[in-house]
Design an enzyme around this catalytic site. Structure first.
Site, mmCIF file in Angstrom:
data_model
loop_
_atom_site.group_PDB
_atom_site.id
_atom_site.type_symbol
_atom_site.label_atom_id
_atom_site.label_comp_id
_atom_site.label_asym_id
_atom_site.label_seq_id
_atom_site.Cartn_x
_atom_site.Cartn_y
_atom_site.Cartn_z
ATOM 1 N N ASN A 10 0.862 -1.176 0.000
ATOM 2 C CA ASN A 10 0.000 0.000 0.000
ATOM 3 C C ASN A 10 0.900 1.229 0.000
ATOM 4 O O ASN A 10 1.474 1.574 1.025
ATOM 5 C CB ASN A 10 -0.896 -0.032 1.248
ATOM 6 N N LYS A 12 0.097 4.249 -0.384
ATOM 7 C CA LYS A 12 -0.570 5.432 0.188
ATOM 8 C C LYS A 12 -0.353 6.655 -0.712
ATOM 9 O O LYS A 12 -0.302 6.507 -1.919
ATOM 10 C CB LYS A 12 -0.084 5.658 1.630
ATOM 11 N N GLU A 167 -5.648 -4.737 10.561
ATOM 12 C CA GLU A 167 -4.633 -3.732 10.808
ATOM 13 C C GLU A 167 -4.966 -2.947 12.075
ATOM 14 O O GLU A 167 -5.756 -2.000 12.031
ATOM 15 C CB GLU A 167 -4.567 -2.757 9.625
ATOM 16 N N GLY A 173 2.306 2.346 10.747
ATOM 17 C CA GLY A 173 3.268 3.431 10.598
ATOM 18 C C GLY A 173 3.942 3.855 11.892
ATOM 19 O O GLY A 173 4.582 4.905 11.943
HETATM 20 P P1 PGA Z 1 2.699 0.387 7.597
HETATM 21 O O1 PGA Z 1 1.244 0.572 6.940
HETATM 22 O O2 PGA Z 1 3.240 -0.921 7.059
HETATM 23 O O3 PGA Z 1 3.493 1.556 7.138
HETATM 24 O O4 PGA Z 1 2.502 0.339 9.079
HETATM 25 C C1 PGA Z 1 0.393 -0.502 6.745
HETATM 26 C C2 PGA Z 1 -0.893 -0.041 6.146
HETATM 27 O O5 PGA Z 1 -1.391 1.029 6.530
HETATM 28 O O6 PGA Z 1 -1.473 -0.720 5.277
#
Ligand code: PGA
Length: 257
Positions: A10, A12, A167, A173
């Site tokens: 992802n 983002k 999640e 994050g």
């Molecule tokens: P992250 O994000 O791996 O940066 O924690 C995961 C997500 O939001 O799908």
């Protein structure tokens, strides 16, 4: 039941169309032809076309990060399922960042899941509790409610065409991932259990449910060795080709597939 591991990156709100194509090309070339896992790249909308061109001829899937439930109309700034259908394979729905910052609700998640399925897209349905809910001991209740709502009024056949990402919001994050055992328990009992209650144990056993939240090459194995965890939804670490490749390879190795 054997479930093929599924890993999605992802990206983002990161990468221009050109940068995204470069990353996808590098990743596709170094990963090579992998059949033991389904791997999906989810760039921003504007980079879907360039990434599609970059991964042409590979087995990589292409996913959007959101959609609108209506097919078309006066919804400025929105993208519909028919616009993505036929060339995108997946779409992330109900990511916690959309729930938190953009007013996504259990009800809109349900509408979007139905819209995606009607257009032949595979929804990656995201559920997970916030830090406050986690600390208040509400994880089970929240995750069950979100799962139930997302799958309301779906047929078992449609449910089987989806994948779920658990999640925990406090793990996204933050560099503070859940534990493998903790995530496995929520996925197995709350999520797979809810799918079982809605559609029967056959559908629940076949459904692929992955973990997301600060997944790295260093911790992916801890998740993948768990019996109920079938993959990862990876944010930050998927923006580095070598890291995402290491995650995919470790996931395949851990599942022994
Ligand atoms: P992250 O994000 O791996 O940066 O924690 C995961 C997500 O939001 O799908």
């Amino acid at each position: 039941m054997k479930r093929i591991p599924v890993l999605a990156g992802n990206w983002k709100m990161n990468k221009t169309p050109t940068e995204a194509a470069d990353l996808a090309k590098t990743f596709a070339a170094s990963l090579g032809d992998v059949t033991a896992a389904e791997v999906v790249l989810c760039p921003p909308f504007v980079a879907l076309l360039t990434v599609q061109a970059a991964i042409k001829g590979t087995r990589l899937g292409l996913g959007a990060q959101n959609l609108h439930w209506e097919k078309s109309g006066a919804y400025t700034g929105e993208i519909s399922a028919p616009m993505l259908a036929g060339w995108c394979t997946h779409v992330i729905i109900g990511h916690s960042e959309r729930r938190q910052y953009f007013g996504e609700t259990d009800e809109t998640v349900n509408k979007k899941v139905k819209a995606a399925l009607a257009s032949g897209l595979t929804p990656i349905v995201c559920v997970g509790e916030t830090l406050t809910q986690y600390e208040a001991g509400e994880t089970a209740e929240v995750v069950k409610r979100q799962t139930w709502a997302a799958y309301t009024d779906l047929s078992a056949a449609d449910a089987a065409r989806t994948v779920i990402a658990y999640e925990p919001v406090w793990a996204i994050g933050t560099g503070k991932a859940a534990t493998g055992a903790g995530a496995n328990s929520v996925i197995g009992i709350q999520i797979r259990g809810t799918i079982g209650a809605l559609f029967g144990s056959g559908t629940a056993e076949g459904l692929r449910i992955r973990y997301g939240g600060s997944v790295t090459p260093a911790n992916i194995t801890e998740f993948m060795i768990q019996p109920d965890i079938d993959g990862g939804l990876v944010g930050g670490a998927s923006l580095k080709s070598a890291d995402f490749e290491a995650i995919v390879q470790s996931a395949i190795k851990a599942k022994g597939s």
